[in-house]
Design an enzyme around this catalytic site. Structure first.
Site, PDB file in Angstrom:
ATOM      1  N   ASP A 145      57.654  25.137  83.697  1.00  0.00           N
ATOM      2  CA  ASP A 145      57.254  24.731  82.352  1.00  0.00           C
ATOM      3  C   ASP A 145      58.319  23.869  81.688  1.00  0.00           C
ATOM      4  O   ASP A 145      59.433  23.726  82.178  1.00  0.00           O
ATOM      5  CB  ASP A 145      56.951  25.964  81.490  1.00  0.00           C
ATOM      6  CG  ASP A 145      57.953  27.103  81.686  1.00  0.00           C
ATOM      7  OD1 ASP A 145      59.136  26.820  81.936  1.00  0.00           O
ATOM      8  OD2 ASP A 145      57.538  28.270  81.598  1.00  0.00           O
ATOM      9  N   ASN A 167      55.564  39.519  76.133  1.00  0.00           N
ATOM     10  CA  ASN A 167      54.118  39.632  75.974  1.00  0.00           C
ATOM     11  C   ASN A 167      53.396  39.522  77.317  1.00  0.00           C
ATOM     12  O   ASN A 167      52.173  39.434  77.356  1.00  0.00           O
ATOM     13  CB  ASN A 167      53.593  38.562  75.011  1.00  0.00           C
ATOM     14  CG  ASN A 167      53.875  37.145  75.487  1.00  0.00           C
ATOM     15  OD1 ASN A 167      54.405  36.934  76.590  1.00  0.00           O
ATOM     16  ND2 ASN A 167      53.518  36.160  74.677  1.00  0.00           N
ATOM     17  N   HIS A 225      53.737  37.024  79.555  1.00  0.00           N
ATOM     18  CA  HIS A 225      53.441  35.685  80.056  1.00  0.00           C
ATOM     19  C   HIS A 225      54.189  35.398  81.352  1.00  0.00           C
ATOM     20  O   HIS A 225      55.264  35.931  81.623  1.00  0.00           O
ATOM     21  CB  HIS A 225      53.686  34.607  78.993  1.00  0.00           C
ATOM     22  CG  HIS A 225      55.120  34.311  78.673  1.00  0.00           C
ATOM     23  ND1 HIS A 225      55.500  33.812  77.450  1.00  0.00           N
ATOM     24  CD2 HIS A 225      56.277  34.412  79.379  1.00  0.00           C
ATOM     25  CE1 HIS A 225      56.809  33.625  77.439  1.00  0.00           C
ATOM     26  NE2 HIS A 225      57.304  33.979  78.611  1.00  0.00           N
ATOM     27  N   GLU A 271      50.144  32.161  78.411  1.00  0.00           N
ATOM     28  CA  GLU A 271      50.234  33.192  77.388  1.00  0.00           C
ATOM     29  C   GLU A 271      49.027  34.135  77.438  1.00  0.00           C
ATOM     30  O   GLU A 271      48.011  33.828  78.071  1.00  0.00           O
ATOM     31  CB  GLU A 271      50.320  32.531  76.013  1.00  0.00           C
ATOM     32  CG  GLU A 271      51.502  31.576  75.836  1.00  0.00           C
ATOM     33  CD  GLU A 271      52.833  32.286  75.585  1.00  0.00           C
ATOM     34  OE1 GLU A 271      52.986  33.461  75.978  1.00  0.00           O
ATOM     35  OE2 GLU A 271      53.723  31.668  74.974  1.00  0.00           O
TER      36      GLU A 271
END
Length: 265
Positions: A82, A153, A155, A160
């Site tokens: 990313d 979270n 990811h 996400e």
């Protein structure tokens, strides 16, 4: 020092180490073996790389081995997960800069074989740039390895949490995304304030990650314990993206330190 301990948690292979240093060494050892095996089998190794605090020790170990002549990355090609969007590659907060500091600038990997999504591409061209990234990976024969970390979270990359059905989530391509509020909150330590965090990113898709021939999930530290337990013991759901790794469990190893494994029982 206590030895590593293998666990079988539901349908996942898990190795728990006493500390982050030994977990990182395990990851580095596995990457070294994968590179050697891939180069022997087809003359090259195609590696998916992660960023963040967790893999820094791994990259330091790999760089030290290259410097000592025990490892070479000259036959490797890399694809990073990313990049923030928009961002300049020389910005110290870019993942291009991160990779140069921690790995690329310290090893014998050719610059034209280190691929990172371009945070400067015009927005109207972002979708095509992302699609081209997927085509490059496919043209290279897919990933021999994907190194992953896990966000608080759940990811993986910047894929996400989502309300998509699992099969649709698993098919997501590389694309431009909005960052989740937890991801933004965690990025404050680098950016200095919530307002300074770049709220979007380009991310490798779940499809390319799950297609990797080997996947290493490295998680260390007590802050990761709750989400590691959710991903390994809860339902397989796009609401916890890392849980989807259990759909390809035969190709995934979770490497944890004791604090990150604390909630596994």
């Amino acid at each position: 020092m206590p030895a590593e301990r293998p666990l079988r948690v539901a349908d996942a292979s898990v190795i728990v180490h006493p500390d982050a240093e030994s977990a990182s060494k395990d990851a580095a050892d596995r990457i070294e073996r994968i590179v050697a095996d891939a180069v022997a089998a087809r003359g090259k190794a195609v590696l998916g790389m992660a960023t963040g605090a967790t893999p820094e020790k791994v990259y330091g170990l790999l760089a030290a081995r290259v410097a000592a002549g025990a490892l070479s990355l000259r036959d490797a090609t890399t694809y990073n997960l990313d990049e923030y969007y928009p961002i300049q590659p020389l910005d110290p907060l870019s993942y291009r800069s991160y990779m140069h500091r921690h790995l690329f600038g310290r090893v014998d990997l050719a610059a034209n074989r280190a691929h990172i999504l371009d945070g400067t591409v015009p927005e109207h061209a972002a979708a095509e740039h992302a699609a081209q990234f997927d085509r490059w990976i496919e043209a290279d024969g897919g990933l021999d390895l994907q190194l992953l970390g896990i966000g608080r979270n759940g990811h993986i990359g910047f894929n996400e949490p989502s309300d998509l059905p699992v099969d649709e989530f698993a098919a997501l391509p590389t694309r431009l995304v909005d960052l989740h509020p937890i991801t933004v909150a965690d990025a404050v330590r680098e950016f200095g304030s919530p307002e300074a965090v770049i709220p979007r990113a380009l991310t490798m898709g779940v499809r390319a990650i799950l297609a990797a021939r080997s996947i290493i999930m490295l998680a260390t530290g007590a802050k990761k314990a709750p989400i590691v337990a959710q991903a390994l013991k809860g339902p397989i759901t796009a609401a916890v993206p890392a849980s989807v790794l259990r759909t390809v469990a035969d190709r995934v190893v979770w490497i944890l330190d004791e604090p990150a494994a604390a909630d596994l029982g």
